[in-house]
Design a protein around this motif. Structure first.
Motif, PDB file in Angstrom:
ATOM      1  N   ALA A  90       0.833  -1.202   0.000  1.00  0.00           N
ATOM      2  CA  ALA A  90       0.000   0.000   0.000  1.00  0.00           C
ATOM      3  C   ALA A  90       0.866   1.249   0.000  1.00  0.00           C
ATOM      4  O   ALA A  90       0.597   2.216  -0.731  1.00  0.00           O
ATOM      5  N   GLU A  91       1.922   1.233   0.817  1.00  0.00           N
ATOM      6  CA  GLU A  91       2.827   2.382   0.872  1.00  0.00           C
ATOM      7  C   GLU A  91       3.532   2.585  -0.464  1.00  0.00           C
ATOM      8  O   GLU A  91       3.722   3.719  -0.915  1.00  0.00           O
ATOM      9  N   MET A  92       3.919   1.492  -1.116  1.00  0.00           N
ATOM     10  CA  MET A  92       4.552   1.616  -2.434  1.00  0.00           C
ATOM     11  C   MET A  92       3.596   2.247  -3.440  1.00  0.00           C
ATOM     12  O   MET A  92       3.998   3.098  -4.252  1.00  0.00           O
ATOM     13  N   ALA A  93       2.334   1.827  -3.390  1.00  0.00           N
ATOM     14  CA  ALA A  93       1.346   2.404  -4.306  1.00  0.00           C
ATOM     15  C   ALA A  93       1.149   3.885  -4.032  1.00  0.00           C
ATOM     16  O   ALA A  93       1.053   4.701  -4.953  1.00  0.00           O
ATOM     17  N   GLU A  94       1.099   4.245  -2.731  1.00  0.00           N
ATOM     18  CA  GLU A  94       0.902   5.645  -2.353  1.00  0.00           C
ATOM     19  C   GLU A  94       2.046   6.531  -2.847  1.00  0.00           C
ATOM     20  O   GLU A  94       1.834   7.680  -3.228  1.00  0.00           O
ATOM     21  N   SER A  95       3.264   5.982  -2.802  1.00  0.00           N
ATOM     22  CA  SER A  95       4.443   6.806  -3.094  1.00  0.00           C
ATOM     23  C   SER A  95       4.922   6.688  -4.539  1.00  0.00           C
ATOM     24  O   SER A  95       5.874   7.361  -4.926  1.00  0.00           O
ATOM     25  N   SER A  96       4.268   5.838  -5.336  1.00  0.00           N
ATOM     26  CA  SER A  96       4.683   5.688  -6.725  1.00  0.00           C
ATOM     27  C   SER A  96       4.439   6.974  -7.506  1.00  0.00           C
ATOM     28  O   SER A  96       3.484   7.716  -7.236  1.00  0.00           O
ATOM     29  N   LEU A  97       5.294   7.222  -8.472  1.00  0.00           N
ATOM     30  CA  LEU A  97       5.145   8.426  -9.289  1.00  0.00           C
ATOM     31  C   LEU A  97       3.855   8.372 -10.100  1.00  0.00           C
ATOM     32  O   LEU A  97       3.458   7.311 -10.574  1.00  0.00           O
ATOM     33  N   PRO A  98       3.192   9.502 -10.285  1.00  0.00           N
ATOM     34  CA  PRO A  98       1.995   9.525 -11.135  1.00  0.00           C
ATOM     35  C   PRO A  98       2.371   9.276 -12.587  1.00  0.00           C
ATOM     36  O   PRO A  98       3.525   9.421 -12.981  1.00  0.00           O
ATOM     37  N   ARG A  99       1.371   8.917 -13.368  1.00  0.00           N
ATOM     38  CA  ARG A  99       1.634   8.588 -14.764  1.00  0.00           C
ATOM     39  C   ARG A  99       2.107   9.808 -15.540  1.00  0.00           C
ATOM     40  O   ARG A  99       1.824  10.954 -15.175  1.00  0.00           O
ATOM     41  N   ALA A 100       2.797   9.550 -16.630  1.00  0.00           N
ATOM     42  CA  ALA A 100       3.240  10.609 -17.522  1.00  0.00           C
ATOM     43  C   ALA A 100       2.052  11.166 -18.303  1.00  0.00           C
ATOM     44  O   ALA A 100       1.076  10.459 -18.568  1.00  0.00           O
ATOM     45  N   ARG A 101       2.153  12.423 -18.666  1.00  0.00           N
ATOM     46  CA  ARG A 101       1.140  13.059 -19.520  1.00  0.00           C
ATOM     47  C   ARG A 101       1.876  13.826 -20.614  1.00  0.00           C
ATOM     48  O   ARG A 101       1.964  15.041 -20.595  1.00  0.00           O
ATOM     49  N   THR A 102       2.407  13.077 -21.585  1.00  0.00           N
ATOM     50  CA  THR A 102       3.213  13.702 -22.635  1.00  0.00           C
ATOM     51  C   THR A 102       2.378  14.121 -23.827  1.00  0.00           C
ATOM     52  O   THR A 102       2.863  14.862 -24.683  1.00  0.00           O
ATOM     53  N   GLY A 103       1.148  13.610 -23.925  1.00  0.00           N
ATOM     54  CA  GLY A 103       0.294  13.943 -25.057  1.00  0.00           C
ATOM     55  C   GLY A 103       0.444  13.004 -26.233  1.00  0.00           C
ATOM     56  O   GLY A 103      -0.179  13.201 -27.269  1.00  0.00           O
ATOM     57  N   ALA A 104       1.271  11.955 -26.085  1.00  0.00           N
ATOM     58  CA  ALA A 104       1.448  10.974 -27.159  1.00  0.00           C
ATOM     59  C   ALA A 104       1.604   9.595 -26.542  1.00  0.00           C
ATOM     60  O   ALA A 104       2.278   9.432 -25.513  1.00  0.00           O
ATOM     61  N   LEU A 105       0.990   8.597 -27.163  1.00  0.00           N
ATOM     62  CA  LEU A 105       1.033   7.248 -26.607  1.00  0.00           C
ATOM     63  C   LEU A 105       2.451   6.718 -26.529  1.00  0.00           C
ATOM     64  O   LEU A 105       2.849   6.118 -25.523  1.00  0.00           O
ATOM     65  N   ASP A 106       3.228   6.916 -27.590  1.00  0.00           N
ATOM     66  CA  ASP A 106       4.585   6.366 -27.618  1.00  0.00           C
ATOM     67  C   ASP A 106       5.411   6.857 -26.437  1.00  0.00           C
ATOM     68  O   ASP A 106       6.091   6.072 -25.766  1.00  0.00           O
ATOM     69  N   THR A 107       5.367   8.147 -26.172  1.00  0.00           N
ATOM     70  CA  THR A 107       6.199   8.700 -25.101  1.00  0.00           C
ATOM     71  C   THR A 107       5.605   8.406 -23.721  1.00  0.00           C
ATOM     72  O   THR A 107       6.352   8.244 -22.749  1.00  0.00           O
ATOM     73  N   ASP A 108       4.292   8.307 -23.615  1.00  0.00           N
ATOM     74  CA  ASP A 108       3.693   7.887 -22.347  1.00  0.00           C
ATOM     75  C   ASP A 108       4.136   6.470 -21.993  1.00  0.00           C
ATOM     76  O   ASP A 108       4.544   6.196 -20.853  1.00  0.00           O
ATOM     77  N   LEU A 109       4.057   5.558 -22.960  1.00  0.00           N
ATOM     78  CA  LEU A 109       4.445   4.178 -22.693  1.00  0.00           C
ATOM     79  C   LEU A 109       5.946   4.058 -22.451  1.00  0.00           C
ATOM     80  O   LEU A 109       6.392   3.242 -21.638  1.00  0.00           O
ATOM     81  N   ALA A 110       6.732   4.883 -23.138  1.00  0.00           N
ATOM     82  CA  ALA A 110       8.175   4.876 -22.886  1.00  0.00           C
ATOM     83  C   ALA A 110       8.473   5.314 -21.453  1.00  0.00           C
ATOM     84  O   ALA A 110       9.368   4.760 -20.787  1.00  0.00           O
ATOM     85  N   ALA A 111       7.705   6.289 -20.954  1.00  0.00           N
ATOM     86  CA  ALA A 111       7.883   6.736 -19.573  1.00  0.00           C
ATOM     87  C   ALA A 111       7.522   5.627 -18.596  1.00  0.00           C
ATOM     88  O   ALA A 111       8.216   5.420 -17.590  1.00  0.00           O
ATOM     89  N   LEU A 112       6.455   4.895 -18.873  1.00  0.00           N
ATOM     90  CA  LEU A 112       6.067   3.775 -18.013  1.00  0.00           C
ATOM     91  C   LEU A 112       7.134   2.694 -18.014  1.00  0.00           C
ATOM     92  O   LEU A 112       7.513   2.172 -16.951  1.00  0.00           O
ATOM     93  N   ALA A 113       7.629   2.345 -19.185  1.00  0.00           N
ATOM     94  CA  ALA A 113       8.672   1.320 -19.263  1.00  0.00           C
ATOM     95  C   ALA A 113       9.917   1.754 -18.495  1.00  0.00           C
ATOM     96  O   ALA A 113      10.550   0.944 -17.795  1.00  0.00           O
TER      97      ALA A 113
END
Length: 202
Positions: free
Chosen positions: A72-95
């Motif tokens: 639960a603590e890991m989930a709370e402290s995880s970085l929020p998702r990227a919002r780059t405006g493009a799928l390719d760069t959003d998924l690259a940020a997640l990877a």
């Protein structure tokens, strides 16, 4: 982002209680990495954290309860998702985020120990599943936004795209032992994006 709830010790405290929680979860993580879930003892965790045994037993109750709160603590402290405006760069940020976590000197061994524990303990498995549901829910909107822009087909299963990106990274981490590096993360993101655009997950 969504908060993991419903398991022992998963309320979000403040002040001294927050400091105790932080110390206990760090001590529990160290013990889990050192000894595996079968070797974790609540009294030993209390000693490592320099808090009273009664506090640990009252708040968490069991080792799986501790692990649930750790996730639960890991989930709370995880970085929020990227919002780059493009799928390719959003998924690259997640990877890149997954790679950073799995390659981290502390987080990597801790995740390996928790995943191993989940194979033999139902409460730990349930907590692990909740953790990953939270992370998928955090990142799925980047796919839904791509659908809204017309970049991927209507009806694309956003959660499945996130799983497809994650899978090759976790396979190397847990199963094959093959190198896990930036090139692997980049290929996973490119492959998931290309498959989504091709309608594989629609």
């Amino acid at each position: 982002m969504n908060q993991v709830t419903g398991a022992p010790g998963t309320s979000r405290p403040g002040g001294r209680t927050a400091r105790v929680r932080e110390a206990v979860l760090r001590a529990a993580g160290d013990a889990l990495v050192d000894k595996g879930i079968g070797g974790v003892d609540l009294a030993e965790v209390a000693r490592r954290a320099e808090v009273g045994k009664t506090t640990v037993y009252r708040r968490w109750g069991t080792v799986p309860g501790l692990v649930a709160d750790m996730l639960a603590e890991m989930a709370e402290s995880s970085l929020p998702r990227a919002r780059t405006g493009a799928l390719d760069t959003d998924l690259a940020a997640l990877a890149g985020l997954i790679l950073k976590t799995l390659a981290d000197a502390r987080q990597g061994p801790l995740f390996r120990a928790i995943i191993a524990a989940a194979a033999s303990d139902a409460q730990t498995a349930a907590a692990l599943h909740r953790f990953y549901r939270v992370r998928i829910e955090e990142w799925a909107p980047c796919v839904n936004e791509a659908v809204a822009r017309g970049d991927v087909p209507e009806g694309t299963d956003a959660a499945e795209v996130v799983r497809a990106l994650s899978a090759p990274l976790y396979y190397r981490f847990l199963v094959s032992g093959d190198p896990l590096d930036a090139g692997v993360a980049e290929r996973a993101a490119v492959a998931a994006s290309a498959a989504a655009r091709a309608g594989v997950y629609a």
